[in-house]
Design a protein around this motif. Structure first.
Motif, mmCIF file in Angstrom:
data_model
loop_
_atom_site.group_PDB
_atom_site.id
_atom_site.type_symbol
_atom_site.label_atom_id
_atom_site.label_comp_id
_atom_site.label_asym_id
_atom_site.label_seq_id
_atom_site.Cartn_x
_atom_site.Cartn_y
_atom_site.Cartn_z
ATOM 1 N N SER A 142 0.833 -1.200 0.000
ATOM 2 C CA SER A 142 0.000 0.000 0.000
ATOM 3 C C SER A 142 0.870 1.254 0.000
ATOM 4 C CB SER A 142 -0.908 0.000 1.239
ATOM 5 O OG SER A 142 -1.666 1.185 1.298
ATOM 6 N N GLN A 144 1.118 5.523 -0.074
ATOM 7 C CA GLN A 144 0.409 6.769 0.180
ATOM 8 C C GLN A 144 1.031 7.885 -0.675
ATOM 9 O OE1 GLN A 144 1.300 7.752 4.419
ATOM 10 N NE2 GLN A 144 2.331 9.542 3.541
ATOM 11 N N ALA A 177 5.805 4.278 1.458
ATOM 12 C CA ALA A 177 5.604 2.984 2.126
ATOM 13 C C ALA A 177 6.848 2.662 2.939
ATOM 14 C CB ALA A 177 5.333 1.891 1.093
ATOM 15 N N ARG A 223 6.419 4.171 6.558
ATOM 16 C CA ARG A 223 5.415 4.825 5.709
ATOM 17 C C ARG A 223 4.974 6.138 6.342
ATOM 18 N NH1 ARG A 223 -0.412 4.557 4.905
ATOM 19 N NH2 ARG A 223 -0.948 4.317 2.688
ATOM 20 N N TYR A 256 -1.481 3.179 -8.217
ATOM 21 C CA TYR A 256 -1.117 2.582 -6.931
ATOM 22 C C TYR A 256 -1.491 3.478 -5.760
ATOM 23 C CZ TYR A 256 1.651 -0.749 -9.658
ATOM 24 O OH TYR A 256 2.041 -1.720 -10.539
ATOM 25 N N ASN A 260 -5.541 6.011 -1.237
ATOM 26 C CA ASN A 260 -4.669 6.103 -0.061
ATOM 27 C C ASN A 260 -4.686 7.521 0.480
ATOM 28 O OD1 ASN A 260 -3.539 3.413 0.058
ATOM 29 N ND2 ASN A 260 -2.666 3.905 -1.932
#
Length: 260
Positions: A142, A144, A177, A223, A256, A260
């Motif tokens: 994940s 951001q 991340a 992250r 991606y 987020n």
């Protein structure tokens, strides 16, 4: 007849003298790979036997270890170590470098032999370096957003290998991340003050044009941690250029970062 022979000899001497004068000051070709002055004996560059094999890369003009590392999803320091290089700045066009981790040494199967004939130690052989296969867990990482600001430029595979995010000098740049710093410096032309994070065997992220770098190589990063301050180093305006690379290949970060 004797006089005619003398004139012929004189003409020959004059021709040789003129030939010598015409070559005076002429330099040999710069790109002369002859060995020991013997033409036709071309020097074999390191790693040439591995050219074209998976896990290896042939150096091109203008390459640096930093660029090769980023394009292959690896730390330049790992590539330096895997190839037993003493100086990261001394690589040659045509040289072949290992860009995937070497496999552990494995014992070679041997037929049974009598104790008297047994060698002092068993031989070992290195298996070919396997290319990493992304796992589902690695692909599920994940990310951001690394900065807050207006999107100046989107991803374009041929023209812009990431996103350009606008802002003010000193705005925080955040790690997208968890990861490890594999490069922090200004050694890659066109990126200014750059940070590269390695997140796993699949993903790298790059953060370019910073004013100030706040992390060091090999540092573990969380992250959302502040890693730099936005700037305009090697850029025409203040911005963060952000890339996500999957196995070294640029991908569209917007795909991606959504949600987020």
């Amino acid at each position: 007849m004797f006089r005619a022979g003398m004139w012929g000899l004189a003409a020959l001497v004059a021709a040789l003298a003129l030939s010598g004068c015409s070559n005076k000051g002429r330099l040999a070709p710069v790109d002369d790979h002859s060995i020991g002055g013997v033409r036709g004996a071309t020097r074999v560059l390191p790693g040439a036997e591995n050219a074209g094999k998976p896990g290896y890369y042939t150096v091109k003009p203008g390459d640096t270890l930093i660029r090769i590392g980023m394009d292959n999803g690896q730390s330049w320091r790992d590539i330096l170590r895997w190839n037993k290089l003493d100086n990261p700045n001394l690589i040659e066009t045509g040289q072949v470098l290992r860009v995937a981790p070497p496999a552990p040494d494995v014992a070679v199967a041997r037929p049974a032999i009598s104790p008297a004939a047994a060698p002092a130690s068993a031989p070992v052989a290195s298996a070919p370096a396997p290319l990493p296969v992304p796992s589902a867990a690695e692909d599920a990482i994940s990310f951001q957003w690394p900065a807050r600001g207006n999107l100046i430029s989107g991803f374009d595979e041929s023209k812009n290998k990431g996103l350009d995010i606008g802002g003010k000098v000193g705005d925080p740049v955040l790690a997208a991340a968890d990861g490890r710093v594999v490069y922090a410096g200004a050694g890659l032309r066109g990126y200014g003050n750059l940070i590269i994070l390695k997140h796993n065997n699949t993903y790298l992220t790059a953060y370019a044009h910073n004013q100030t770098l706040l992390v060091k190589e090999d540092q573990a990063i969380k992250r959302g941690q502040k890693i730099a301050e936005m700037g305009n180093s090697d850029a025409d305006q203040v911005k963060l250029h952000f890339e996500i690379r999957r196995q070294g290949k640029p991908v569209d970060p917007a795909k991606y970062l959504q949600g987020n």
